[in-house]
Design an enzyme around this catalytic site. Sequence first.
Site, PDB file in Angstrom:
ATOM      1  N   HIS A  87       0.972  -1.202   0.037  1.00 29.17           N
ATOM      2  CA  HIS A  87       0.090  -0.109   0.052  1.00 29.17           C
ATOM      3  C   HIS A  87       0.865   1.114  -0.118  1.00 29.17           C
ATOM      4  O   HIS A  87       2.126   1.235   0.448  1.00 29.17           O
ATOM      5  CB  HIS A  87      -0.973   0.157   1.255  1.00 29.17           C
ATOM      6  CG  HIS A  87      -0.219   0.556   2.182  1.00 29.17           C
ATOM      7  ND1 HIS A  87      -0.405   1.740   2.854  1.00 29.17           N
ATOM      8  CD2 HIS A  87       0.479  -0.212   3.452  1.00 29.17           C
ATOM      9  CE1 HIS A  87       0.216   2.023   3.970  1.00 29.17           C
ATOM     10  NE2 HIS A  87       0.726   0.731   4.266  1.00 29.17           N
ATOM     11  N   CYS A  88       0.369   2.361  -0.324  1.00 23.10           N
ATOM     12  CA  CYS A  88       0.637   3.688  -0.207  1.00 23.10           C
ATOM     13  C   CYS A  88      -0.217   4.589   0.132  1.00 23.10           C
ATOM     14  O   CYS A  88      -0.938   3.868   0.974  1.00 23.10           O
ATOM     15  CB  CYS A  88       1.184   4.221  -1.958  1.00 23.10           C
ATOM     16  SG  CYS A  88       0.364   4.151  -3.151  1.00 23.10           S
ATOM     17  N   LEU A  89      -0.400   5.623  -0.147  1.00 24.40           N
ATOM     18  CA  LEU A  89      -1.637   6.673   0.565  1.00 24.40           C
ATOM     19  C   LEU A  89      -2.831   6.038  -0.148  1.00 24.40           C
ATOM     20  O   LEU A  89      -3.777   5.905   0.479  1.00 24.40           O
ATOM     21  CB  LEU A  89      -1.349   7.976   0.471  1.00 24.40           C
ATOM     22  CG  LEU A  89      -0.195   8.416   1.387  1.00 24.40           C
ATOM     23  CD1 LEU A  89      -0.087   9.997   1.361  1.00 24.40           C
ATOM     24  CD2 LEU A  89      -0.562   7.878   2.570  1.00 24.40           C
TER      25      LEU A  89
END
EC number: 3.1.3.16
Length: 183
Positions: A87-89
């Site tokens: 995941h990232c943002l």
Amino acid sequence: MGNGINKVLPDLYLGNFKDARDREQLARNNITHILSIHDTAAPILQEMTYLCIAAADSPTQNLIQHFRQSIAFIHQSRLKGEGCLVHCLAGVSRSVTLVVAYIMTVTTLGWQEALAAVKIARPCASPNTGFQNQLQEFQTGELQQFREWLKEEYKENPFNDEEDIRNLLTKASTEEDAELQNN
């Protein structure tokens, strides 16, 4: 809590920052490993195994330097039969780039096919142009070395990733053709 994680391959998921905190969703998908890539990436849940990479969602951010470590982390998790959330943002650009690089390494697919497959699993997937250029650079540069490294490092690959991805692409193409015929 989040928008919901998306399964890309067995034990490989994409999501956003909120999804990475959603214990119920993580447990439901047997996720024990979290690869977190954003500006302030840091471990959040004590019971998880983390790889945290500080990286901006900027076309000039070098992600290639993180491919080997990310691919190893994802692969080790999957070999244990444990889920890995990347995941990232927003779960759109940085995390997608790492997952595409992983798919390219464990299959014979190029970056465009690998990205097309990820977009089927996670329609919002859209790496920025700089990251797309890096995937193209990876394909024409170090990809073959990475494939050989993965085979040497982990010997047998028990997964049917190539077949799974090609089936995903074929299914989406067939559904698209059927939809066009119905309209």
